[in-house]
Scaffold this motif. Structure first.
Motif, PDB file in Angstrom:
ATOM      1  N   GLY A 225       0.841  -1.292   0.042  1.00 13.63           N
ATOM      2  CA  GLY A 225       0.095  -0.001   0.022  1.00 13.63           C
ATOM      3  C   GLY A 225       0.839   1.267   0.038  1.00 13.63           C
ATOM      4  O   GLY A 225       0.529   2.046  -0.643  1.00 13.63           O
ATOM      5  N   TYR A 226       1.937   1.179   0.799  1.00 17.37           N
ATOM      6  CA  TYR A 226       2.614   2.094   1.013  1.00 17.37           C
ATOM      7  C   TYR A 226       3.524   2.616  -0.488  1.00 17.37           C
ATOM      8  O   TYR A 226       3.574   3.701  -1.043  1.00 17.37           O
TER       9      TYR A 226
ATOM     10  N   GLN B  77       1.610  17.147   1.688  1.00 22.28           N
ATOM     11  CA  GLN B  77       0.752  16.804   2.787  1.00 22.28           C
ATOM     12  C   GLN B  77       0.515  15.075   2.571  1.00 22.28           C
ATOM     13  O   GLN B  77       0.726  14.599   3.436  1.00 22.28           O
ATOM     14  N   ALA B  78       0.460  14.726   1.597  1.00 21.71           N
ATOM     15  CA  ALA B  78       0.319  13.467   1.114  1.00 21.71           C
ATOM     16  C   ALA B  78       1.571  12.619   1.747  1.00 21.71           C
ATOM     17  O   ALA B  78       1.539  11.442   2.325  1.00 21.71           O
ATOM     18  N   LEU B  79       2.856  13.150   1.250  1.00 20.90           N
ATOM     19  CA  LEU B  79       4.101  12.635   1.695  1.00 20.90           C
ATOM     20  C   LEU B  79       4.307  12.653   3.242  1.00 20.90           C
ATOM     21  O   LEU B  79       4.823  11.443   3.833  1.00 20.90           O
TER      22      LEU B  79
ATOM     23  N   ASN C  98      -5.412   7.939   2.950  1.00 16.02           N
ATOM     24  CA  ASN C  98      -5.588   9.456   2.406  1.00 16.02           C
ATOM     25  C   ASN C  98      -4.596  10.229   1.866  1.00 16.02           C
ATOM     26  O   ASN C  98      -4.990  10.879   0.991  1.00 16.02           O
ATOM     27  N   ALA C  99      -3.390   9.549   1.928  1.00 19.28           N
ATOM     28  CA  ALA C  99      -2.256   9.891   1.003  1.00 19.28           C
ATOM     29  C   ALA C  99      -2.647   9.882  -0.535  1.00 19.28           C
ATOM     30  O   ALA C  99      -2.277  10.577  -1.439  1.00 19.28           O
TER      31      ALA C  99
ATOM     32  N   SER D 129       2.343   6.951   8.212  1.00 15.43           N
ATOM     33  CA  SER D 129       1.926   5.605   7.922  1.00 15.43           C
ATOM     34  C   SER D 129       2.967   4.607   8.471  1.00 15.43           C
ATOM     35  O   SER D 129       2.786   3.513   8.606  1.00 15.43           O
ATOM     36  N   SER D 130       3.981   4.730   7.826  1.00 19.75           N
ATOM     37  CA  SER D 130       5.029   4.211   8.117  1.00 19.75           C
ATOM     38  C   SER D 130       5.753   4.250   9.563  1.00 19.75           C
ATOM     39  O   SER D 130       6.117   2.953   9.774  1.00 19.75           O
TER      40      SER D 130
END
Lengths: 162, 155
Positions: free
Chosen positions: B27-28, B61-63, B86-87, B69-70
């Motif tokens: 996913g990441y 923001q996405a990053l 969300n990212a 998340s990581s």
């Protein structure tokens, strides 16, 4: 009164300057394009880098990146942990374990200071902390090494036994 | 926001932890690919003359969400997936917005080019008119201004 010939020359010069001033913003400028990578100490200044760290404690430093490529760029800061034999230069990136990776998109002429808080879990002498800057290439669709790198040598010592 | 995220996630450097960095979830990786695509669209829009400041902010923001998340992937996988979702949503939004911003920039650039050409032509035309009729106009104005004046000869 000035004579007609002088007036004509003056008028021509004024017209040429005016036309040049109008089209100036449309002419692409040939400026040097480059990215920046720097490592700053705990006070966000060059120097005062952590050189001796006790096992379990943490040390902070900052990574400075800057975009002067003329367009928005997508950067990847890679932090690797090598040893004295690890080779890194402006052509070859280090073949060492990647321990952290950070991403940032920067507009042209924008800079960013990335804080890093370091803590080590293994003791060692002259641990080579390598920081590399990679940039996304939209043509190849992958990040490419910019040739910009920095390194810090850190001695990690164990706490004395009680 | 990004800085706060990094602070929140104290970087732990150790050879033992190295695999944690390289072994990111699918996913990441998928979200990062989406951000890369969005970035390509943003850079293209900027090259067309578009103002991409807002899009750059959204990409960061996405990053930042991806970074979060990581950080929580081991302790709270559900939250990690939410951050990734969300990212990805932000990246998709940027990807869809960029072409329109690029097109607006392109139109604006054409407009500025035409305006500059028109202005230059106007300056040249005005200069030519002044050169041809300037003297005539000057003396006509002079005559009008000094109509009532009497010139006396002094010996």
């Amino acid at each position: 009164m000035i004579d007609k010939e002088t007036a004509g020359i003056v008028l021509s010069v004024v017209v040429i300057l005016a036309v040049f001033a109008i089209i100036q913003p449309l002419i692409p400028t040939a400026t040097e394009r480059f990215s920046e990578l720097g490592v700053l100490g705990a006070n966000k200044k060059i120097g005062d880098y952590p050189t001796n760290v006790t096992l379990g404690s943490s040390a902070s430093l900052f990574v400075y990146i800057g975009n002067h490529e003329g367009v928005v760029e997508f950067y990847n800061v890679k932090v690797k942990l090598g040893n004295q034999t690890t080779i890194v230069n402006n052509v070859t990136s280090a073949r060492a374990p990647l321990v952290a990776s950070f991403y940032r998109v920067l507009s042209n002429n924008q800079t960013y200071v990335l804080p890093l808080n370091l803590s080590f879990e293994h003791a060692g002498t002259n641990e080579k902390l390598i920081i590399e800057l990679w940039m996304f290439n939209t043509t190849s669709g992958e990040f490419q090494y910019t040739g910009l790198w920095n390194q810090l040598f850190v001695n990690v010592t164990a706490l004395p036994q009680a | 926001m990004f800085g706060a995220a990094i602070f929140a996630a104290a970087l732990v450097l150790s050879q033992g932890l190295a695999p944690l960095v390289s072994a990111q979830s699918s996913g990441y990786s998928s979200a990062l690919k989406k951000i890369e695509s969005a970035f390509t669209a943003v850079q293209s829009a900027e090259r067309e003359g578009g103002n991409v400041t807002e899009l750059v902010s959204q990409l960061n923001q996405a990053l930042a969400l991806l970074s979060l998340s990581s950080n929580v992937s081991a302790t709270n996988p559900a939250l990690s997936e939410e951050y990734i979702a969300n990212a990805t949503a932000i990246a998709e939004h940027v990807l869809s917005s960029a072409p329109a911003i690029g097109a607006r920039g392109d139109a604006g650039r054409s407009e500025r080019t035409y305006l500059a050409i028109g202005s230059s032509a106007g300056v040249v035309a005005l200069g030519s008119l002044i050169y041809v009729y300037g003297e005539l106009v000057y003396y006509a104005i002079f005559e009008r201004l000094y109509r009532g004046y009497i010139v006396k000869k002094h010996d």
